[in-house]
Design an enzyme around this catalytic site. Sequence first.
Site, PDB file in Angstrom:
ATOM      1  CG  ASN A  18      61.750  48.773 104.570  1.00  0.00           C
ATOM      2  OD1 ASN A  18      62.747  48.873 103.843  1.00  0.00           O
ATOM      3  ND2 ASN A  18      61.715  47.973 105.627  1.00  0.00           N
ATOM      4  CD1 TRP A  19      59.894  50.349  98.228  1.00  0.00           C
ATOM      5  CD2 TRP A  19      61.283  51.627  97.028  1.00  0.00           C
ATOM      6  NE1 TRP A  19      59.123  51.246  97.525  1.00  0.00           N
ATOM      7  CE2 TRP A  19      59.953  52.041  96.771  1.00  0.00           C
ATOM      8  CE3 TRP A  19      62.322  52.295  96.388  1.00  0.00           C
ATOM      9  CZ2 TRP A  19      59.645  53.081  95.899  1.00  0.00           C
ATOM     10  CZ3 TRP A  19      62.022  53.330  95.517  1.00  0.00           C
ATOM     11  CH2 TRP A  19      60.700  53.714  95.274  1.00  0.00           C
ATOM     12  CE  LYS A  20      60.663  44.704 104.447  1.00  0.00           C
ATOM     13  NZ  LYS A  20      60.078  43.557 105.129  1.00  0.00           N
ATOM     14  CG  HIS A 107      62.993  46.062 109.593  1.00  0.00           C
ATOM     15  ND1 HIS A 107      62.896  44.703 109.378  1.00  0.00           N
ATOM     16  CD2 HIS A 107      61.920  46.611 108.986  1.00  0.00           C
ATOM     17  CE1 HIS A 107      61.809  44.462 108.676  1.00  0.00           C
ATOM     18  NE2 HIS A 107      61.192  45.602 108.429  1.00  0.00           N
ATOM     19  CD  GLU A 109      62.973  42.160 106.744  1.00  0.00           C
ATOM     20  OE1 GLU A 109      63.506  43.062 106.091  1.00  0.00           O
ATOM     21  OE2 GLU A 109      61.793  41.793 106.556  1.00  0.00           O
ATOM     22  CD  GLU A 178      57.647  47.036 110.303  1.00  0.00           C
ATOM     23  OE1 GLU A 178      57.111  47.511 109.292  1.00  0.00           O
ATOM     24  OE2 GLU A 178      58.753  46.474 110.280  1.00  0.00           O
ATOM     25  N   GLY A 184      55.492  40.233 105.862  1.00  0.00           N
ATOM     26  CA  GLY A 184      55.595  39.387 104.678  1.00  0.00           C
ATOM     27  C   GLY A 184      54.744  38.130 104.713  1.00  0.00           C
ATOM     28  CB  SER A 221      50.851  41.666 105.913  1.00  0.00           C
ATOM     29  OG  SER A 221      51.801  40.628 105.846  1.00  0.00           O
ATOM     30  N   GLY A 242      56.130  47.421 103.359  1.00  0.00           N
ATOM     31  CA  GLY A 242      57.211  46.714 102.677  1.00  0.00           C
ATOM     32  C   GLY A 242      56.818  46.382 101.253  1.00  0.00           C
TER      33      GLY A 242
HETATM   34  P1  13P Z   1      55.631  43.812 104.449  1.00  0.00           P
HETATM   35  O1  13P Z   1      54.755  45.011 104.210  1.00  0.00           O
HETATM   36  O2  13P Z   1      56.237  43.254 103.187  1.00  0.00           O
HETATM   37  O3  13P Z   1      54.963  42.777 105.297  1.00  0.00           O
HETATM   38  O4  13P Z   1      56.901  44.340 105.287  1.00  0.00           O
HETATM   39  C1  13P Z   1      56.666  45.129 106.377  1.00  0.00           C
HETATM   40  C2  13P Z   1      57.965  45.683 106.782  1.00  0.00           C
HETATM   41  O5  13P Z   1      58.857  44.959 107.182  1.00  0.00           O
HETATM   42  C3  13P Z   1      58.148  47.141 106.663  1.00  0.00           C
HETATM   43  O6  13P Z   1      59.296  47.553 107.314  1.00  0.00           O
END
Ligand code: 13P
Length: 259
Positions: A18-20, A107, A109, A178, A184, A221, A242
């Site tokens: 997931n490159w957000k 998600h 977010e 998650e 993060g 993470s 992520g």
């Molecule tokens: P991180 O791996 O940066 O903690 O993010 C996880 C995430 O939100 C994947 O969708």
Amino acid sequence: MSGLFFCSFMSKPLFAANWKMYRSYAQTIEQCKKDLDLLRRLGANATIDVALLPSTDALSAVGQIVAATGIYLGAQDCSAHDLGAYTGQVAAQSLRELGCSFVIIGHSERRAASDTDEIIAQKVGQAFKAGLAPIICIGEPEAVYNLGQTQQFLTKQLQALQSILSAHTTHHFNIAYEPVWAIGSGKTPTPPEISNTISCIRNFLETEIGSSQFRILYGGSVNQKNAGELKNIEPFEGFLVGKASLDIQEFAHIINMIE
Ligand code: 13P
């Protein structure tokens, strides 16, 4: 990918990047081109599924770059609606036409931005209708984890999906567990804690909904240092990664750790 995609993929672990919105369009394309050989090697591994989930603007170009590598393409969200007057939204149907196999829905977010349980259920319905396999994210905030109420919290999130999932028991989907506090932050639950939580999720999906065509991923993470330990999750069905997936070398290292 072809229609065969849905015949066998659920039995393999899925590694989804997931490159957000970490990179711009041009930066995303540059990275993919730079690491194309490595992406080819990852995509050629028949024992796993690997998916890249760039931001929507880059889907078409990334799809062209990874075409014929065996790497799947996925999106990070879709509209809750059929085609129509929805300014700024992207239809699940369009994502499928762009070559996506997966779409992340719910998600944390997106939940924090505006997505309610009801909207998430509608988006899952749109994904199914378009022939996409949703990666549905659920996870508890830190206060809930500290109170030991993770399973009750997740059960409520799953109950909100009960009707849409019950209506599509033959469709494939993925749940990404998650924990919000793990995203993060560099913190993760322990593998036994995750295994317990996954077993509760699986139990709900199988007994309350009657689903069988699903994988349960862990996300939050995951990096090349902890991937080896996190592979002890029972049963291990994949990661939604992520930040650490932005570096395709590190993403490859995370994947190799579990082969
Ligand atoms: P991180 O791996 O940066 O903690 O993010 C996880 C995430 O939100 C994947 O969708």
